[in-house]
Motif scaffolding. Structure first.
Motif, short mmCIF file in Angstrom:
data_model
loop_
_atom_site.label_atom_id
_atom_site.label_comp_id
_atom_site.label_asym_id
_atom_site.label_seq_id
_atom_site.Cartn_x
_atom_site.Cartn_y
_atom_site.Cartn_z
N LEU A 233 0.82 1.00 3.96
CA LEU A 233 2.07 0.57 4.56
C LEU A 233 1.99 -0.92 4.85
O LEU A 233 0.92 -1.50 4.91
N ASP A 234 3.13 -1.53 5.04
CA ASP A 234 3.14 -2.93 5.41
C ASP A 234 2.89 -3.04 6.91
O ASP A 234 2.82 -2.05 7.61
N PRO A 235 2.74 -4.29 7.48
CA PRO A 235 2.44 -4.43 8.91
C PRO A 235 3.46 -3.74 9.82
O PRO A 235 3.12 -3.31 10.91
N SER A 236 4.69 -3.62 9.39
CA SER A 236 5.67 -2.98 10.26
C SER A 236 5.59 -1.46 10.19
O SER A 236 6.17 -0.76 11.02
N ILE B 205 -4.23 -6.99 2.07
CA ILE B 205 -4.06 -5.56 2.33
C ILE B 205 -4.65 -4.72 1.20
O ILE B 205 -5.32 -3.71 1.45
N ASP B 206 -4.41 -5.13 -0.03
CA ASP B 206 -4.91 -4.36 -1.17
C ASP B 206 -6.44 -4.28 -1.16
O ASP B 206 -7.02 -3.24 -1.47
N ALA B 207 -7.09 -5.39 -0.80
CA ALA B 207 -8.56 -5.40 -0.73
C ALA B 207 -9.04 -4.50 0.40
O ALA B 207 -10.03 -3.76 0.24
N LEU B 208 -8.34 -4.51 1.52
CA LEU B 208 -8.73 -3.66 2.66
C LEU B 208 -8.60 -2.19 2.30
O LEU B 208 -9.47 -1.37 2.62
N ILE B 209 -7.52 -1.85 1.61
CA ILE B 209 -7.32 -0.46 1.18
C ILE B 209 -8.42 -0.03 0.21
O ILE B 209 -9.00 1.05 0.33
#
Length: 411
Positions: free
Chosen positions: A41-44, A366-370
């Motif tokens: 998901l995005d930050p929101s 975000i993609d790297a974190l996922i």
């Protein structure tokens, strides 16, 4: 003047507690954001990332389940695979299978953008799932410790091998992992009545110290033990191989020396005979004596050789064979490599996050974190591949299973 001092003191105290509350809110938001972003998901928390990501994660988890089911099937149909060493592997396979099944909740979480169950279920399920993940890592430590004993104390290790011992050893990861994590997550969150939110955020993420503790228990402590044990195993095996090579070279040298001595004695006897006459001039009694002596010597050498062979055979039956040791060591090496490669990235990220969350969120894409968040579970997929790579019989059994051929029975 006193009123001004009291108001200043009151203001300072209020600001102090306000800063603490703001810090806690920032950590809560960061933890919530980290949990949300790992579910695409995005930050929101409102916009889904992509259907491709959901399909990829679903296929990834399905492969984990299928790979470990196939591994258990191979152990079930081929009796020769049910050795003492493979009992430890079977335990690891069961843990990896349960981890793959438990990850199905993440797919639902990903799809509906929130945790699919109640907060009480979140506390219980998270504690059990974390315990299984930790038990899988501890199982690698147990396999490494067992191999360490097999290398340094081979006779006692071989004598003590039994199904009962395997069951006791296999129970240790379950007891340690589940007891710690159910207490660290489930019991703790119920006692403090922690609000997990819609994303099932754990309480230990809200404090750098508690986050470091869970990170150390999951990865760094097992890694340290595995590193020490495996280095010792490697050094011992290297010394053993070097000693065997030296023994072989020493045996060849002794053989050459004995051959040279025999040739020298033969030449001396021929030379002495040439001074006294031909071989026919030697008295008959002397030849009979020499024949008796040589015959007696030959019998003694045969007895000594037989005794030495019996001792060697008895010793070899009290330790595992070289082929078995090679397969076990190779399997352990591949499992350790898979454990390190899949767990290092997320463990380093979690450590940095514990020290300074802003370096990870939003510093890391975000993609790297996922990717790194789910890479750690790739360990459960690589382990079955390690068994197939290190054990030819395991590989042949899987091929026969898919070719609908019945595996050969054990002799």
């Amino acid at each position: 003047m006193a009123d001004i001092s009291n108001s200043t003191q009151s203001y300072s105290t209020d600001m102090f507690w306000t800063d603490i509350q703001n810090a806690r809110t920032d950590i809560q938001n960061a933890s919530e954001y980290m949990t949300v972003t790992t579910h695409s998901l995005d930050p929101s928390g409102t916009t889904p990332r992509s259907l491709k990501s959901l399909i990829f994660i679903a296929v990834f988890f399905t492969l984990i389940v299928l790979a470990n089911i196939i591994s258990l099937g191979a152990f079930l149909v081929e009796k020769r695979l049910r050795t003492y060493n493979n009992y430890l592997i079977i335990n690891l396979t069961i843990l990896d299978l349960l981890i793959g099944i438990g990850l199905g909740i993440d797919i639902e979480h990903w799809y509906i953008y929130r945790y699919p169950f109640s907060q009480n279920a979140c506390k219980v399920i998270t504690g059990i799932f974390s315990g299984l993940v930790n038990a899988s890592n501890i199982n690698v430590v147990v396999i490494c410790a067992d191999r360490h004993q097999a290398v340094y104390d081979p006779i006692n290790h071989f004598i003590s091998r039994s199904k009962r011992k395997a069951i006791i050893i296999n129970s240790l990861p379950w007891v340690i992992g589940l007891s710690f994590w159910i207490g660290y997550v489930t019991v703790w969150e119920f006692v403090v009545d922690h609000d997990n939110g819609s994303q099932c955020t754990q309480r230990f993420l809200l404090s750098p110290l508690t986050n470091m503790i869970q990170n150390s228990v999951l990865f760094y402590l097992p890694l340290a033990i595995i590193a020490v044990l495996y280095v010792r195993i490697f050094i011992k095996i290297r010394k053993t191989v070097g000693r065997r090579n030296n023994n072989k070279s020493t045996g060849l040298t002794d053989l050459n020396l004995s051959t040279a001595k025999d040739n020298e004695m033969t030449s001396v006897s021929v030379s002495s005979t040439s001074h006294t006459g031909s071989f026919s001039d030697i008295p008959e009694t002397g030849s009979r004596d020499d024949t008796m002596i040589s015959s007696s010597s030959s019998r003694n050498e045969t007895k000594v050789g037989n005794i030495g062979q019996e001792i060697s055979t008895a010793t070899s039956h009290r330790v595992e064979s070289m082929a078995e040791m090679t397969k076990a060591t190779r399997t352990l090496l591949l499992i350790v490599i898979a454990f390190v490669l899949t767990w290092i990235p997320i463990s380093v990220i979690a450590l940095i996050y514990s020290i300074e969350p802003r370096l990870i969120i939003p510093g890391l894409p975000i993609d790297a974190l996922i990717f790194f968040s789910y890479l750690q579970f790739g360990n459960s997929l690589l382990n079955p591949i390690s068994y197939a790579m290190s054990q030819p019989l395991f590989r042949a059994t899987i091929i026969k299973m898919f070719s609908c051929k019945r595996p050969s029975r054990a002799n």
